[in-house]
Design a protein around this motif. Structure first.
Motif, short mmCIF file in Angstrom:
data_model
loop_
_atom_site.label_atom_id
_atom_site.label_comp_id
_atom_site.label_asym_id
_atom_site.label_seq_id
_atom_site.Cartn_x
_atom_site.Cartn_y
_atom_site.Cartn_z
N MET A 212 50.26 -37.47 -15.97
CA MET A 212 49.09 -38.39 -17.11
C MET A 212 48.90 -39.54 -16.44
O MET A 212 49.73 -40.49 -15.94
N HIS A 213 47.68 -39.83 -16.48
CA HIS A 213 47.08 -41.44 -16.71
C HIS A 213 46.90 -41.47 -18.23
O HIS A 213 45.85 -41.72 -18.80
N PHE A 214 47.96 -42.28 -18.88
CA PHE A 214 48.28 -42.41 -20.14
C PHE A 214 47.78 -43.62 -20.36
O PHE A 214 48.73 -44.80 -20.76
N ILE A 215 46.58 -44.01 -21.05
CA ILE A 215 46.14 -45.39 -21.17
C ILE A 215 45.23 -45.30 -22.47
O ILE A 215 44.83 -44.36 -23.12
N ASP A 216 45.09 -46.54 -23.01
CA ASP A 216 44.17 -46.84 -24.33
C ASP A 216 42.95 -46.86 -23.98
O ASP A 216 42.39 -47.18 -22.88
N GLY A 217 42.13 -46.73 -24.83
CA GLY A 217 40.57 -46.46 -24.90
C GLY A 217 39.76 -46.49 -26.05
O GLY A 217 40.30 -46.51 -27.15
N GLY A 221 36.76 -47.13 -21.00
CA GLY A 221 37.61 -48.18 -20.59
C GLY A 221 39.00 -47.53 -20.31
O GLY A 221 39.69 -46.64 -21.28
N HIS A 222 39.72 -48.05 -19.04
CA HIS A 222 41.23 -47.77 -18.97
C HIS A 222 41.86 -48.89 -19.39
O HIS A 222 42.17 -49.85 -18.45
N LEU A 223 42.18 -49.01 -20.85
CA LEU A 223 42.84 -50.19 -21.32
C LEU A 223 44.24 -50.29 -21.52
O LEU A 223 44.97 -49.29 -21.63
N ILE A 224 44.92 -51.51 -21.61
CA ILE A 224 46.02 -51.68 -21.88
C ILE A 224 46.35 -51.13 -23.68
O ILE A 224 45.52 -51.21 -24.27
N TRP A 225 47.57 -50.68 -23.82
CA TRP A 225 47.71 -50.36 -25.18
C TRP A 225 47.75 -51.23 -26.25
O TRP A 225 48.28 -52.33 -26.09
N GLY A 226 46.94 -51.04 -27.29
CA GLY A 226 46.69 -52.04 -28.11
C GLY A 226 45.37 -52.74 -28.19
O GLY A 226 44.78 -53.47 -29.06
N ASP A 227 44.69 -52.46 -27.00
CA ASP A 227 43.51 -52.82 -26.78
C ASP A 227 42.23 -51.89 -26.89
O ASP A 227 41.12 -52.34 -26.90
N GLY A 228 42.75 -50.65 -27.26
CA GLY A 228 41.71 -49.85 -27.80
C GLY A 228 41.91 -49.10 -29.10
O GLY A 228 42.40 -49.74 -29.95
N ARG A 229 41.49 -47.85 -29.22
CA ARG A 229 41.64 -47.47 -30.65
C ARG A 229 42.66 -45.96 -30.76
O ARG A 229 42.57 -45.34 -31.67
#
Length: 277
Positions: A212-217, A221-229
């Motif tokens: 997995m590429h397990f990121i926030d969004g 956006g390939h965001l760090i966790w907490g910067d997405g939804r």
């Protein structure tokens, strides 16, 4: 609540492209990572269809810091090499390039190489491009088998390819290639853009999901966790429910992190810490 093992969380160097490889590795140690997915792109790791960097040197740098590299990801978005190239000469060179990626992966001790479907020309029949991508990936799977490496194919966003952008597309490619060394990976950004979720992927692909590429969004956006939804706890619970044992690589590509990537990694890792205890 323990939902993830420390070794499952993998740092990635793609957002350190303006820093040295040494800086990236030291930053991973400080943040808490023990596993990495190596983005095989310059200036950190040179890879072409003809040659690649000294893997013994790179491996020593990694081991000296008590880190372990488990996945190699040849740069495949901003270079001419790609899986469904229409020009025959570029197609040949691309195949040689990804073979070199497998050679390097074997030397580094990787068990997975990340891939995608490639992309077709917008002025051609999509099925013709699909066939080229499928045939190259099938040939690469045969070669990967000799290296004891599994190809893990992700979906991409529609802005990146006109081929595999959905779970349905990935399932089709898995079925058509039907090879023990060709499996699936989830990229949560592409998944989110497609309106999908991890539960749907596991319902369809199950144990064929190996990475997995397990990121926030947002979902973009390939965001760090907490910067997405996205809901980190809910998704980790889904992974546990389906007994997923693979890596959760942090493929952070949004440019806002390029200037202070170590700070971003520290914040990102901190989001996972409560679920490791």
């Amino acid at each position: 609540m323990k939902l993830i093992e420390q070794k499952q969380l993998a740092g990635m160097n793609i957002h350190y492209r303006f820093y040295s490889l040494e800086y990236f590795l030291e930053a991973q140690v400080r943040a808490g990572f023990r596993t990495i997915e190596l983005w095989a792109g310059s200036p950190h790791f040179f890879l072409s269809n003809l040659e690649y960097d000294d893997c013994k040197k790179i491996k020593k740098m990694i081991r000296d810091r008590n880190l372990e590299v488990k996945v190699i990801t040849p740069e495949n978005c901003s270079v001419p090499y790609q899986f469904a190239a229409s020009d025959p000469e570029l197609y040949r060179r691309s195949f040689d390039y990804f073979k070199k990626g497998l050679d390097a992966g074997e030397e580094l001790g990787c068990r997975i190489m990340a891939v995608h479907s490639g992309r077709g020309n917008l002025n051609e029949d999509r099925e013709e491009a699909w066939k080229r991508g499928r045939d190259m990936l099938a040939r690469l799977a045969d070669y990967a088998q000799t290296k004891d490496i599994t190809l893990a194919m992700e979906s991409l966003r529609p802005q990146e390819t006109n081929l595999a952008t959905t779970l349905k597309d990935v399932k089709r490619m898995i079925d058509e290639i039907h090879h023990p060394n060709f499996k699936a990976m989830i990229d949560t950004t592409a998944m989110g853009v497609a309106g999908e979720n991890p539960e749907q992927w596991f319902q369809v692909l199950g144990s064929d999901i190996v990475h997995m590429h397990f990121i926030d969004g947002t979902p973009y956006g390939h965001l760090i966790w907490g910067d997405g939804r996205h809901n980190l706890k809910e998704w980790l619970e889904t992974l546990n429910r389906h007994q997923y044992q693979g890596l959760l690589s942090q493929e952070i590509t949004a440019q806002e992190y390029y200037w202070k990537p170590a700070e971003a990694d520290r914040r990102n890792y901190a989001m996972f810490r409560p679920f490791m205890e």
